[in-house]
Write an enzyme that holds these catalytic residues in place. Structure first.
Site, PDB file in Angstrom:
ATOM      1  N   THR A 177       0.837  -1.213   0.000  1.00 56.62           N
ATOM      2  CA  THR A 177       0.000   0.000   0.000  1.00 56.62           C
ATOM      3  C   THR A 177       0.860   1.247   0.000  1.00 56.62           C
ATOM      4  O   THR A 177       1.966   1.241   0.528  1.00 56.62           O
ATOM      5  CB  THR A 177      -0.881  -0.036   1.269  1.00 56.62           C
ATOM      6  OG1 THR A 177      -1.807  -1.098   1.127  1.00 56.62           O
ATOM      7  CG2 THR A 177      -1.629   1.256   1.496  1.00 56.62           C
ATOM      8  N   ARG A 205     -13.762  -8.042  -0.471  1.00 57.30           N
ATOM      9  CA  ARG A 205     -13.019  -7.665   0.727  1.00 57.30           C
ATOM     10  C   ARG A 205     -12.470  -6.233   0.609  1.00 57.30           C
ATOM     11  O   ARG A 205     -11.887  -5.842  -0.384  1.00 57.30           O
ATOM     12  CB  ARG A 205     -11.857  -8.635   0.924  1.00 57.30           C
ATOM     13  CG  ARG A 205     -11.008  -8.383   2.173  1.00 57.30           C
ATOM     14  CD  ARG A 205      -9.796  -7.562   1.869  1.00 57.30           C
ATOM     15  NE  ARG A 205      -8.968  -7.349   3.070  1.00 57.30           N
ATOM     16  CZ  ARG A 205      -7.977  -6.479   3.131  1.00 57.30           C
ATOM     17  NH1 ARG A 205      -7.680  -5.728   2.085  1.00 57.30           N
ATOM     18  NH2 ARG A 205      -7.267  -6.325   4.234  1.00 57.30           N
ATOM     19  N   VAL A 206     -12.674  -5.444   1.646  1.00 53.02           N
ATOM     20  CA  VAL A 206     -12.122  -4.093   1.694  1.00 53.02           C
ATOM     21  C   VAL A 206     -11.313  -3.969   2.984  1.00 53.02           C
ATOM     22  O   VAL A 206     -11.756  -4.411   4.043  1.00 53.02           O
ATOM     23  CB  VAL A 206     -13.246  -3.032   1.684  1.00 53.02           C
ATOM     24  CG1 VAL A 206     -12.660  -1.637   1.803  1.00 53.02           C
ATOM     25  CG2 VAL A 206     -14.070  -3.141   0.396  1.00 53.02           C
ATOM     26  N   GLY A 207     -10.122  -3.396   2.881  1.00 55.78           N
ATOM     27  CA  GLY A 207      -9.270  -3.232   4.058  1.00 55.78           C
ATOM     28  C   GLY A 207      -9.443  -1.866   4.700  1.00 55.78           C
ATOM     29  O   GLY A 207     -10.470  -1.191   4.520  1.00 55.78           O
ATOM     30  N   ASP A 208      -8.437  -1.467   5.425  1.00 56.05           N
ATOM     31  CA  ASP A 208      -8.501  -0.202   6.183  1.00 56.05           C
ATOM     32  C   ASP A 208      -8.219   1.027   5.333  1.00 56.05           C
ATOM     33  O   ASP A 208      -8.614   2.137   5.700  1.00 56.05           O
ATOM     34  CB  ASP A 208      -7.477  -0.251   7.326  1.00 56.05           C
ATOM     35  CG  ASP A 208      -6.049  -0.425   6.792  1.00 56.05           C
ATOM     36  OD1 ASP A 208      -5.855  -1.272   5.879  1.00 56.05           O
ATOM     37  OD2 ASP A 208      -5.149   0.278   7.256  1.00 56.05           O
ATOM     38  N   THR A 228      -0.390   1.247   6.953  1.00 59.06           N
ATOM     39  CA  THR A 228      -0.194   0.091   6.081  1.00 59.06           C
ATOM     40  C   THR A 228       0.017  -1.151   6.931  1.00 59.06           C
ATOM     41  O   THR A 228       0.684  -1.087   7.960  1.00 59.06           O
ATOM     42  CB  THR A 228       1.010   0.272   5.134  1.00 59.06           C
ATOM     43  OG1 THR A 228       1.249  -0.985   4.480  1.00 59.06           O
ATOM     44  CG2 THR A 228       2.278   0.693   5.860  1.00 59.06           C
ATOM     45  N   GLY A 229      -0.559  -2.249   6.506  1.00 58.66           N
ATOM     46  CA  GLY A 229      -0.413  -3.495   7.259  1.00 58.66           C
ATOM     47  C   GLY A 229      -1.657  -4.337   7.111  1.00 58.66           C
ATOM     48  O   GLY A 229      -2.448  -4.138   6.189  1.00 58.66           O
ATOM     49  N   GLY A 231      -4.949  -5.028   7.190  1.00 61.36           N
ATOM     50  CA  GLY A 231      -6.062  -4.095   7.263  1.00 61.36           C
ATOM     51  C   GLY A 231      -7.143  -4.437   8.275  1.00 61.36           C
ATOM     52  O   GLY A 231      -7.695  -3.556   8.935  1.00 61.36           O
TER      53      GLY A 231
END
Ligand code: ASP
Length: 311
Positions: A177, A205-208, A228-229, A231
């Site tokens: 990211t 799927r959606v991350g942070d 970043t990481g 999520g």
């Protein structure tokens, strides 16, 4: 003029040193340097923090090296679904998009959501309709094709695994990211984050990264932050907003608040990753609890750094 500062990242993760050749390392550093200098020159010429974070992230999105824009990872269906968000710390306005495809620079679409719509977060088909309304050209799949990303997908293709599952030893598993945070000459802050998410992700799927308060946040009173990481953990920890809260309600310094989040709270949840953050005085913090994080920062006090591993 007050102190100006810019920090950018290209993701954190398990960057196995043996897999990083000196040539590769210089390639990554060259792209970071170019994005940093481009943004910083704009900052010096009086551009707003919002403008600068968008431009810096765009430059990282245009490189195939990072997992955002051009270099986005493959989904379980062999496609690319990107997420991005941007926030203006002066007005607390924000814009975000998720699950968009074919868009060269998702961060610009997020900015357009912030400035040209009445909404904050547009997803999937609706976000694409909005892009269409603004006449965004669409890139074909070839533009986003990268051999390395394809091979990463082949390792997981047909399985239920996704790249978060990175416990395998000696495996380079990074979260590529990208993000930028800036403090401009007027003390205004902004943050931008953009990602292709996780290799082999399914089910929308959606991350942070596109979630305001989780992977991205900016408030002139406290800080601008891009995470970043893994999520899922950043969402559960509401990490970006928690950084701001620790500063606002507990009076912690940027550095102390950032360390507390990454080295304590996130670890306790079981999450790994890092963040970059800047406060309204132009102080910068870039902690991470993984082996490395692609990062760079520059400030009018003479700070100038480009790093990958822990120093
Ligand atoms: N945080 C991103 C996500 O979970 C991944 C990354 O940082 O690379 O989608």
């Amino acid at each position: 003029m007050k102190k100006i500062s810019l920090a950018i990242h290209g993701g954190a993760g398990t960057l196995v040193r043996g897999m990083m050749t000196p040539e590769k390392e210089s390639l990554y550093k060259a792209v970071l340097e170019s994005a940093l200098n481009r943004g910083y020159m704009l900052l010096e010429s009086g551009a707003s923090a919002v403008e600068v974070v968008e431009v810096s992230v765009k430059e990282l999105e245009d490189s195939h090296l990072f997992n955002a824009g051009k270099g986005s990872v493959f989904t379980s269906e062999g496609k690319h679904e990107m997420d991005a968000s941007i926030m203006d710390g002066k007005t607390l306005n924000a814009g975000a998009v998720s699950l968009v495809s074919g868009i060269k620079n998702p961060i610009s679409l997020a900015r357009d959501v912030m400035e040209k719509s009445d909404h904050v977060f547009l997803a999937s088909k609706g976000a694409m309709q909005f892009a269409d309304k603004l006449k965004y050209p669409l890139e074909d799949e070839k533009y986003f094709y990268d051999e390395l990303r394809f091979q990463q997908w082949q390792e997981l293709r047909g399985t239920e695994g996704f790249q978060l599952d990175h416990s395998a030893a000696n495996k380079d598993s990074k979260f590529g990211t990208v993000g930028a945070v800036a403090c401009d000459g007027f003390g205004n802050l902004a943050a931008a984050t953009s990602t292709g998410g996780m290799t082999n992700k399914r089910f929308g799927r959606v991350g942070d990264s596109p979630m305001i308060g989780a992977g991205n946040y900016a408030n002139n009173k406290t800080c601008a932050v891009s995470c970043t990481g893994s999520g899922e953990y950043f969402i559960r920890g509401v990490v970006a907003y928690d950084l701001s809260c620790l500063m606002e309600y507990k009076n912690l310094s940027l550095q102390d608040a950032a360390e507390e989040l990454i080295q304590n709270r996130l670890l306790k949840l079981g999450g790994d990753g890092g963040l970059i953050a800047v406060d309204a005085l132009g102080n910068i913090s870039m902690p991470f609890n993984t082996e490395g994080m692609y990062r760079a920062c520059k400030s009018s006090d003479g700070t100038d750094q480009i790093s990958i591993y822990m120093n």
